[in-house]
Scaffold this motif. Structure first.
Motif, mmCIF file in Angstrom:
data_model
loop_
_atom_site.group_PDB
_atom_site.id
_atom_site.type_symbol
_atom_site.label_atom_id
_atom_site.label_comp_id
_atom_site.label_asym_id
_atom_site.label_seq_id
_atom_site.Cartn_x
_atom_site.Cartn_y
_atom_site.Cartn_z
ATOM 1 N N ASP A 226 5.936 1.575 15.124
ATOM 2 C CA ASP A 226 7.184 1.526 14.344
ATOM 3 C C ASP A 226 8.133 2.635 14.774
ATOM 4 O O ASP A 226 7.866 3.349 15.754
ATOM 5 N N TYR A 227 9.214 2.810 14.018
ATOM 6 C CA TYR A 227 10.252 3.784 14.386
ATOM 7 C C TYR A 227 9.726 5.209 14.434
ATOM 8 O O TYR A 227 10.286 6.064 15.083
ATOM 9 N N ARG A 228 8.618 5.480 13.691
ATOM 10 C CA ARG A 228 8.072 6.849 13.706
ATOM 11 C C ARG A 228 7.152 7.062 14.893
ATOM 12 O O ARG A 228 6.659 8.158 15.121
ATOM 13 N N GLY B 18 20.596 -1.618 21.003
ATOM 14 C CA GLY B 18 19.311 -1.614 20.311
ATOM 15 C C GLY B 18 19.425 -2.212 18.928
ATOM 16 O O GLY B 18 20.083 -3.235 18.749
ATOM 17 N N ALA B 19 18.776 -1.540 17.993
ATOM 18 C CA ALA B 19 18.787 -2.045 16.624
ATOM 19 C C ALA B 19 19.101 -0.903 15.681
ATOM 20 O O ALA B 19 18.659 0.233 15.890
ATOM 21 N N LEU B 20 19.885 -1.238 14.668
ATOM 22 C CA LEU B 20 20.279 -0.234 13.674
ATOM 23 C C LEU B 20 19.620 -0.614 12.359
ATOM 24 O O LEU B 20 19.671 -1.775 11.937
ATOM 25 N N TYR B 21 18.974 0.356 11.757
ATOM 26 C CA TYR B 21 18.318 0.076 10.475
ATOM 27 C C TYR B 21 19.373 0.027 9.390
ATOM 28 O O TYR B 21 20.239 0.886 9.305
ATOM 29 N N LEU B 22 19.252 -0.990 8.530
ATOM 30 C CA LEU B 22 20.301 -1.203 7.543
ATOM 31 C C LEU B 22 19.927 -0.679 6.167
ATOM 32 O O LEU B 22 20.773 -0.556 5.303
ATOM 33 N N ASN B 23 18.692 -0.426 5.960
ATOM 34 C CA ASN B 23 18.315 0.016 4.613
ATOM 35 C C ASN B 23 17.601 1.363 4.666
ATOM 36 O O ASN B 23 17.270 1.861 5.740
ATOM 37 N N ILE B 24 17.407 1.907 3.463
ATOM 38 C CA ILE B 24 16.683 3.175 3.353
ATOM 39 C C ILE B 24 15.225 2.890 3.677
ATOM 40 O O ILE B 24 14.622 1.977 3.112
ATOM 41 N N LEU B 25 14.691 3.679 4.590
ATOM 42 C CA LEU B 25 13.316 3.410 5.012
ATOM 43 C C LEU B 25 12.348 4.246 4.174
ATOM 44 O O LEU B 25 12.705 5.298 3.645
ATOM 45 N N ARG B 26 11.162 3.765 4.067
ATOM 46 C CA ARG B 26 10.167 4.457 3.238
ATOM 47 C C ARG B 26 9.874 5.843 3.786
ATOM 48 O O ARG B 26 9.634 6.782 3.047
ATOM 49 N N HIS B 27 9.908 5.937 5.093
ATOM 50 C CA HIS B 27 9.561 7.215 5.711
ATOM 51 C C HIS B 27 10.793 7.957 6.221
ATOM 52 O O HIS B 27 10.658 8.952 6.904
ATOM 53 N N ASP B 28 11.972 7.423 5.911
ATOM 54 C CA ASP B 28 13.212 8.111 6.320
ATOM 55 C C ASP B 28 14.331 7.686 5.374
ATOM 56 O O ASP B 28 14.922 6.623 5.524
ATOM 57 N N LYS B 29 14.599 8.550 4.416
ATOM 58 C CA LYS B 29 15.558 8.192 3.361
ATOM 59 C C LYS B 29 16.999 8.138 3.886
ATOM 60 O O LYS B 29 17.884 7.588 3.252
ATOM 61 N N GLU B 30 17.199 8.760 5.018
ATOM 62 C CA GLU B 30 18.561 8.840 5.565
ATOM 63 C C GLU B 30 18.804 7.778 6.637
ATOM 64 O O GLU B 30 19.818 7.816 7.330
ATOM 65 N N GLY C 160 0.795 -1.226 0.000
ATOM 66 C CA GLY C 160 0.000 0.000 0.000
ATOM 67 C C GLY C 160 0.821 1.265 0.000
ATOM 68 O O GLY C 160 1.925 1.314 -0.554
ATOM 69 N N GLU C 161 0.281 2.277 0.633
ATOM 70 C CA GLU C 161 0.882 3.607 0.635
ATOM 71 C C GLU C 161 1.866 3.770 1.785
ATOM 72 O O GLU C 161 2.717 4.651 1.749
ATOM 73 N N THR C 162 1.715 2.962 2.818
ATOM 74 C CA THR C 162 2.523 3.212 4.016
ATOM 75 C C THR C 162 3.379 2.009 4.408
ATOM 76 O O THR C 162 4.254 2.138 5.260
ATOM 77 N N GLY C 163 3.129 0.873 3.765
ATOM 78 C CA GLY C 163 3.819 -0.338 4.209
ATOM 79 C C GLY C 163 5.246 -0.437 3.671
ATOM 80 O O GLY C 163 5.614 0.220 2.700
ATOM 81 N N GLU C 164 6.048 -1.231 4.336
ATOM 82 C CA GLU C 164 7.430 -1.447 3.867
ATOM 83 C C GLU C 164 7.998 -2.688 4.546
ATOM 84 O O GLU C 164 7.427 -3.184 5.526
ATOM 85 N N THR C 165 9.125 -3.166 3.990
ATOM 86 C CA THR C 165 9.896 -4.168 4.723
ATOM 87 C C THR C 165 11.245 -3.543 5.018
ATOM 88 O O THR C 165 11.715 -2.668 4.289
ATOM 89 N N LEU C 166 11.839 -3.991 6.102
ATOM 90 C CA LEU C 166 13.118 -3.378 6.461
ATOM 91 C C LEU C 166 13.989 -4.428 7.144
ATOM 92 O O LEU C 166 13.501 -5.466 7.589
ATOM 93 N N ILE C 167 15.279 -4.128 7.165
ATOM 94 C CA ILE C 167 16.196 -5.008 7.894
ATOM 95 C C ILE C 167 16.940 -4.180 8.931
ATOM 96 O O ILE C 167 17.157 -2.976 8.749
#
Lengths: 131, 601
Positions: free
Chosen positions: B265-267, B221-233, B207-214
């Motif tokens: 989620d992270y947001r 904690g946890a570090l996001y490894l990929n570009i997120l849909r709601h956070d490109k950085e 959809g418009e808001t969903g994503e998968t992430l690693i």
């Protein structure tokens, strides 16, 4: 006139008494007396030799004609009584009086005077013969 | 509470509760199903992606294993080590050429960023990418440490993801052997993360808001490894800390747990998420979508169900109102009607026309009012009759005296011969005599009226009574008398004198109505439980308005009537429990009917 009968009219209506007296006097066959109430009537009966009483059933003084006549009859037992009534037919009290032999006849008040004279005439003869 | 309100509320409750219950159930079931469907979808997406990523890394593992078996590497890596300080040596040159020719093909075919060869200490000896080769030769490979070196020797090792220039990459390191199968150094694949990110960041079905992430576990904690849909950085920068509410799925996944649920989620946004752990890479993988979006169909359905429920309740309310009204209106009218009738207006008709019990009640009520009115009228009439009777009796008696005097005076005047020679006087005296006779007749009427007594009942034949009375009445030749007397009429209980009086009065009225002649019809017969005697004339008739009044005492249209004749009839007939009725058409005549009950047994 010696063969004139003495007739007493008892009626609380003076005019009625007056005119009946006038009519009966005019026949020349009666000596007519008029009483307007029972007292006068009884007085007349005591003083005069009354042969026939023509009495109204309804008298204003309270006593009815039958009662007054029975008193008259007490004074003069031979007197003949004719009851005058305003109703078409005689009231019960009148009928009883006839049955009891107290009253001799009941006549309606509206009887034609000619008839009245005839009716009274019946008793005049009887009386006259008796005395 | 009024019946309408009670009915309204009852209907509403009876219908609304099931509607609300069913709406609630369907909403609950459907949203449950939708929710399950969303979970199932997320799980299938995450599992599919997991499989694809894992297979990519399986292939890479296979590729590096293949390269480990390359004769070229087994032969030439020792040469590179041997001649590392003598690079212009033809043997060295030959070795690099040979390596380049083979490894560049592999590099190209497998889409690798670079393939490097190092010595046992991790120092880079060769890189297929020439730009790397010049810069890096002699330097230790990224991620080098003594501990790492030991790890690398054990087999295929995957590094973390790192950012290299404008792209993300990771290293796959495996030991390299010589021809005698002794470790001589390491083969290092620099893998482009682009295709893997493409898989991860593909939002198909999300959809418009969903994503998968690693994400990767860090110390806190946890570090996001990929570009997120709601956070490109976010890649390699954004972190979530253990214990925090946001990023819960990623925190769970990096700790090796697997699960699905609604979380944040992270947001800090509410999401439904499925999370998995990838042991080979120690990655936490999360697939998620905002609940706002995922459950939008549920929300839509909820709105639809609520709207439907509201409409249903409104319709029910309207229907209930209508039904309640249809029940209560007649009752209300009945109530109002009874009140009006109760207040004395007996002419009022409740008039509920329905066929149900209320209608029946209404009709009974109207009938009752009608009968009440009749009996009330009877009572009023008999009261009036009684008063008039007393009055009549007294007036008649009082009038007879003066009238008698006048009559006697008149006679006396005639006796005196007053009119003998004067015809004018005689004429006037005759007028007086006639008027006296007329007045006396009126008085006789009054007395008769006053004397109305209980009938002395004896079985009598009505036809006899009629014939006798007609014999006594002097009917002129201008009146045609028609007798329609039924044969074989039974004798019934009546007071012959009274009934004769009734008949006499009616006929007298009829004759008076036919001054110019006409037809007099007398009819007898049996109708139902009554013996009927009717007298019809062809006279002037009675106006409609007067029809109801003719039996009232003192009602008369004649100049010389006392208005008592028909009233006497009515009271005499009523004394017999009978009825007297009149029908008339103005100008055509009137019919009076006397009905006497036939008593049986």
């Amino acid at each position: 006139m010696p063969d004139k009968a003495n007739l007493l009219i008892v009626d609380d209506d003076k005019d009625m008494g007056g005119i009946l007296k006038a009519i009966l006097d005019e026949t020349g066959e009666y000596e007519t007396f008029v009483a307007n109430n029972s007292k006068e009537a009884l007085k007349l009966v005591k003083n005069e030799r009354i042969d026939i009483v023509l009495i109204d059933l309804v008298l204003k003084e309270g006593k009815n004609g039958v009662e007054v006549f029975s008193e008259i009859k007490g004074i003069r037992p031979c007197v003949k009584g004719i009851l005058f009534t305003g109703y078409g037919t005689a009231e019960e009290v009148g009928h009883r009086a006839i049955k009891g032999g107290l009253i001799d006849e009941i006549l309606p008040k509206m009887i034609h005077p000619k008839e009245l004279i005839k009716a009274i005439g019946k008793y005049k003869g009887g009386k006259a013969n008796g005395k | 509470m009024f019946i309408r309100q009670k009915l309204f509320i009852s209907f509403l409750v009876v219908v609304t509760i099931p509607i609300l219950f069913l709406s609630y159930l369907s909403l609950k079931n459907t949203s449950e199903a939708l929710r399950k469907e969303e979970f199932r979808k997320l799980e299938s997406i995450i599992d599919l992606k997991l499989k694809r990523i894992e297979s990519i890394f399986e292939w890479l593992k296979e590729d590096i294993a293949i390269s480990q078996g390359f004769y070229n590497i087994k032969l030439n890596l020792p040469i590179l080590i041997q001649f590392r300080n003598n690079r212009t040596n033809p043997v060295y040159m030959e070795a690099t050429n040979t390596l380049y020719n083979q490894l560049k093909i592999m590099l190209k075919n497998k889409g690798l960023l670079d393939i490097r060869l190092t010595d046992l200490d991790g120092k880079i000896l060769y890189a297929v990418d020439k730009s790397h080769r010049d810069k890096e030769e002699g330097r230790t490979v990224q991620y080098y440490s003594k501990e790492a070196l030991n790890e690398w020797k054990k087999g295929v090792w995957f590094s973390d993801i790192f950012k290299h220039e404008n792209h993300f990459a990771m290293l796959i390191i495996a030991p390299a052997y010589d021809l005698e199968e002794k470790i001589t150094g390491f083969i290092v694949f620099e893998v482009n993360m682009g295709p893997i990110y493409e898989i991860i960041q593909d939002t198909t079905g999300l959809g418009e808001t969903g994503e998968t992430l690693i994400a990767k576990k860090t110390s806190d904690g946890a570090l996001y490894l990929n570009i997120l849909r709601h956070d490109k950085e976010a890649a390699l920068k954004r972190k979530v800390i253990f214990g925090s509410a946001s990023g819960f799925p990623a925190l769970e996944a990096v700790q090796g747990r697997k699960g699905i649920g609604i979380s944040t989620d992270y947001r800090g946004e509410k999401v439904i998420a499925a999370w998995r752990y990838m042991p080979s890479l120690a990655w936490g993988v999360v697939a998620k979508i905002d609940t706002r979006e995922a459950f939008a169909p549920i929300e839509h359905m909820k709105s639809a169900v609520i709207l439907f429920t509201i409409i249903a309740v409104i319709l029910t309310a309207m229907l209930s109102f209508w039904i309640a009204k249809s029940f209560s209106d007649p009752i209300h009218r009945l109530h109002k009607g009874t009140e009006i009738i109760g207040s004395g207006n007996l002419d009022y008709k409740v008039g509920v026309a329905t066929r149900d019990e209320i209608g029946q009640l209404s009709r009974s009520f109207d009938e009752m009012a009608h009968k009440l009115k009749e009996s009330q009228e009877n009572i009023i009439r008999s009261e009036r009759l009684s008063v008039i009777g007393k009055l009549a009796s007294s007036v008649a008696h009082e009038l007879r005296n003066p009238l008698g005097v006048i009559k006697n005076v008149l006679y006396y005047l005639n006796m005196l011969g007053l009119s003998k020679d004067n015809p004018e006087v005689k004429e006037n005296l005759d007028i007086i005599a006639k008027e006296i006779e007329d007045s006396d007749k009126i008085i006789t009427d009054l007395l008769e009226f006053a004397r109305a007594k209980k009938p002395a009942l004896r079985p009598e034949n009505i036809n006899h009574i009629v014939k006798e009375a007609l014999d006594r009445l002097k009917i002129g030749p201008d009146i045609q008398v028609v007798l329609e007397l039924a044969d074989n009429l039974p004798d019934i209980e009546m007071d012959a004198l009274q009934i004769q009086q009734v008949f006499y009065n009616i006929v007298k009225n009829a004759l008076e109505a036919m001054e110019k002649g006409g037809k007099l019809t007398v009819n007898t017969g049996i109708r139902g439980d009554f013996m009927e005697l009717s007298v019809s004339d062809t006279g002037s008739g009675i106006p409609e308005d007067d029809l109801t009044k003719v039996f009232e005492p003192l009602f008369s249209t004649k100049t010389k009537g006392t208005g008592l004749g028909l009233s006497v009839c009515a009271s005499l007939v009523e004394g017999h429990n009978g009825k007297i009725e009149v029908k008339s058409e103005l100008g055509k005549g009137a019919t009076f009917t006397v009905k006497l009950p036939i008593r049986k047994g």
